[in-house]
Design a protein around this motif. Structure first.
Motif, PDB file in Angstrom:
ATOM      1  N   TYR A  62      59.360 -65.467 -48.754  1.00 33.50           N
ATOM      2  CA  TYR A  62      58.422 -66.054 -47.958  1.00 33.50           C
ATOM      3  C   TYR A  62      58.821 -66.087 -46.647  1.00 33.50           C
ATOM      4  O   TYR A  62      58.231 -65.849 -45.679  1.00 33.50           O
ATOM      5  N   SER A  63      60.306 -66.380 -46.539  1.00 34.97           N
ATOM      6  CA  SER A  63      60.835 -66.428 -45.143  1.00 34.97           C
ATOM      7  C   SER A  63      60.731 -65.201 -44.412  1.00 34.97           C
ATOM      8  O   SER A  63      60.444 -65.035 -43.400  1.00 34.97           O
ATOM      9  N   LEU A  64      61.299 -64.240 -45.398  1.00 33.86           N
ATOM     10  CA  LEU A  64      61.113 -62.925 -44.810  1.00 33.86           C
ATOM     11  C   LEU A  64      59.920 -62.189 -44.220  1.00 33.86           C
ATOM     12  O   LEU A  64      59.600 -61.501 -43.451  1.00 33.86           O
ATOM     13  N   ALA A  65      58.776 -62.844 -44.879  1.00 33.20           N
ATOM     14  CA  ALA A  65      57.295 -62.564 -44.534  1.00 33.20           C
ATOM     15  C   ALA A  65      57.084 -63.112 -43.216  1.00 33.20           C
ATOM     16  O   ALA A  65      56.198 -62.419 -42.454  1.00 33.20           O
ATOM     17  N   ALA A 139      53.310 -76.529 -53.072  1.00 29.16           N
ATOM     18  CA  ALA A 139      53.622 -76.483 -51.539  1.00 29.16           C
ATOM     19  C   ALA A 139      54.882 -76.424 -51.153  1.00 29.16           C
ATOM     20  O   ALA A 139      55.035 -76.510 -49.910  1.00 29.16           O
ATOM     21  N   PHE A 140      56.064 -76.606 -51.916  1.00 28.44           N
ATOM     22  CA  PHE A 140      57.421 -76.918 -51.505  1.00 28.44           C
ATOM     23  C   PHE A 140      57.833 -75.651 -50.459  1.00 28.44           C
ATOM     24  O   PHE A 140      58.330 -75.711 -49.503  1.00 28.44           O
ATOM     25  N   SER A 141      57.638 -74.294 -51.042  1.00 22.88           N
ATOM     26  CA  SER A 141      58.036 -73.211 -50.414  1.00 22.88           C
ATOM     27  C   SER A 141      57.257 -73.151 -48.984  1.00 22.88           C
ATOM     28  O   SER A 141      57.906 -72.888 -47.873  1.00 22.88           O
ATOM     29  N   ALA A 228      60.391 -76.514 -58.607  1.00 22.24           N
ATOM     30  CA  ALA A 228      60.414 -75.681 -57.457  1.00 22.24           C
ATOM     31  C   ALA A 228      61.227 -75.531 -56.592  1.00 22.24           C
ATOM     32  O   ALA A 228      61.704 -74.672 -55.711  1.00 22.24           O
ATOM     33  N   SER A 229      62.258 -76.686 -56.382  1.00 27.20           N
ATOM     34  CA  SER A 229      63.196 -76.827 -55.321  1.00 27.20           C
ATOM     35  C   SER A 229      64.697 -76.653 -55.845  1.00 27.20           C
ATOM     36  O   SER A 229      65.495 -76.677 -54.971  1.00 27.20           O
ATOM     37  N   GLN A 230      64.667 -76.461 -56.995  1.00 24.26           N
ATOM     38  CA  GLN A 230      66.080 -76.005 -57.702  1.00 24.26           C
ATOM     39  C   GLN A 230      66.526 -74.786 -57.513  1.00 24.26           C
ATOM     40  O   GLN A 230      65.872 -73.764 -57.882  1.00 24.26           O
ATOM     41  N   VAL A 231      67.443 -74.299 -56.631  1.00 22.09           N
ATOM     42  CA  VAL A 231      67.826 -73.031 -56.187  1.00 22.09           C
ATOM     43  C   VAL A 231      69.221 -72.801 -56.594  1.00 22.09           C
ATOM     44  O   VAL A 231      70.078 -73.878 -56.829  1.00 22.09           O
ATOM     45  N   ILE A 232      69.734 -71.610 -56.289  1.00 19.21           N
ATOM     46  CA  ILE A 232      70.974 -71.151 -56.544  1.00 19.21           C
ATOM     47  C   ILE A 232      71.922 -72.325 -55.750  1.00 19.21           C
ATOM     48  O   ILE A 232      73.076 -72.827 -56.332  1.00 19.21           O
TER      49      ILE A 232
END
Length: 280
Positions: A62-65, A139-141, A228-232
Motif C-alpha cells: 500500500y505504501s509502495l502504491a 481501515a488500519f492500513s 490487521a496490525s500484527q506485523v513481523i
C-alpha cells in the motif's frame, strides 16, 4: 568508520539466530542449536505466520502504491513561479517530517476519534454515521499509510526537487521555442531528467518490502485492530524485548532481511534492464 562500527561490526551477533543464546555465556560461547535452523522452523510453523506476512505486505505494498506522490508533488512544486510561495509550500510540507511518531499518532487518534474527532464531526454534519476508524481492521492500513504520506510527502520530494533543479534550462527553453506545452515539457524533459533518481529510490523502497517500523504500529494498535496490525516487526519486539527470546527474534529479523535483500537484488536487476540505471 561509522558504518563499519555500528552496521558491520555488530553483524557477528547474527550467529545467535543459530544458537541457544545465554547472556551469561555470551555470543560466542552459547551452544549451537540442533537442528541448526530450529528457530527458523519455529517461525515458519507459527500459527499466525501467514497472517503476519499478509499484514506486513498489505501495509508495505500500500505504501509502495503511494510512491509516485512525492514525484508528482515535486513536479507541481517545480511549476510554481512565485519564489516566496514556493518556499512557503516547502516549509509547510517539510514540517510534519520533524514531528515525532508519538505526536503524529496522537494527532491521528485525535482527528479520527469516533466521539469528538473533526473527521467524524464532519461526517455526521453531512448526514452520515460516525465511524470507528482506529477500531476497524479494514481501515488500519489506510490510516497508517496516509498518515505517513501526510508526514513525509514534502521531505520525500526533496531529492526530486533537487534533480529537477539540475535539469538544463536550455533544454526547457528549446522545448518551449519548439511549441511544447507545460505537460509536454514535464513528460519529455523533466521526467527523463529525474528518471535515474526515481529508479534508485524505487529500488531502495523495494529493499524494505517486509520492513515496517514497529513503533508507529504499536502507537496505533489496540485489541480491536490487532488482527490487521500484527506485523513481523511488532512480533519481533514482543518475543525479543518483552519476552527475552533473543535467539528466536534474531532469527526472525535475519529471515526478514534475507527476503529484503533478495527483493532488492531482483528490483535492481529489473530496473537496470528497463532504465539502464541501478544501484550496482
Amino acid at each position: 568508520v561509522y558504518v563499519a562500527i555500528f552496521s558491520y561490526g555488530p553483524m557477528y551477533g547474527v550467529q545467535i539466530a543459530f544458537k541457544n543464546y545465554k547472556p551469561k555465556l555470551g555470543v560466542t560461547d552459547s551452544p549451537w542449536l540442533d537442528p541448526l535452523l530450529k528457530n527458523f522452523i519455529r517461525f515458519v510453523s507459527y500459527p499466525d505466520f501467514w497472517k503476519m506476512i499478509r499484514n506486513t505486505l498489505s501495509i508495505t505494498l500500500y505504501s509502495l502504491a503511494t510512491y509516485p506522490l512525492p514525484i508528482l508533488f515535486a513536479l507541481m512544486l517545480n511549476e510554481v513561479a512565485n519564489l516566496k510561495m514556493k518556499k512557503s509550500i516547502q516549509m509547510i510540507t517539510y514540517a510534519p517530517h520533524f514531528l515525532s511518531e508519538v505526536v503524529v499518532c496522537s494527532l491521528v487518534l485525535m482527528m479520527l476519534s469516533r466521539a469528538n474527532g473533526p473527521i467524524n464531526n464532519l461526517i455526521e454534519a453531512l448526514g452520515g454515521e460516525r465511524i470507528a476508524f482506529i477500531e476497524k481492521t479494514s481501515a488500519f492500513s489506510s490510516v497508517y499509510v496516509w498518515s505517513g504520506v501526510w508526514q513525509n510527502i514534502g521531505w520525500d520530494s526533496i531529492l526530486y526537487v533537487s534533480a529537477l533543479a539540475a535539469i538544463s534550462q536550455e533544454q526547457i527553453e528549446a522545448a518551449t521555442i519548439d511549441g511544447a506545452s507545460c505537460m509536454q515539457i514535464i513528460r519529455h524533459v523533466n521526467l527523463p531528467g529525474i528518471l535515474p533518481t526515481i529508479a534508485i529510490t524505487f529500488i531502495m523502497r523495494m529493499g524494505g518490502l517486509l520492513s515496517v517500523g514497529h513503533s508507529k504500529i504499536f502507537l496505533l494498535q489496540n485489541d480491536l485492530n490487532i488482527s490487521a496490525s500484527q506485523v513481523i516487526s511488532t512480533y519481533v519486539y514482543k518475543v525479543g524485548i518483552q519476552n527475552g527470546q533473543y535467539s528466536y527474534s534474531t532469527a526472525i529479523s535475519l529471515f526478514n532481511n534475507v527476503i529484503n535483500i533478495l527483493v532488492l537484488l531482483l528490483a535492481n536487476f529489473v530496473v537496470r534492464k528497463t532504465t539502464e540505471t541501478g544501484l550496482f
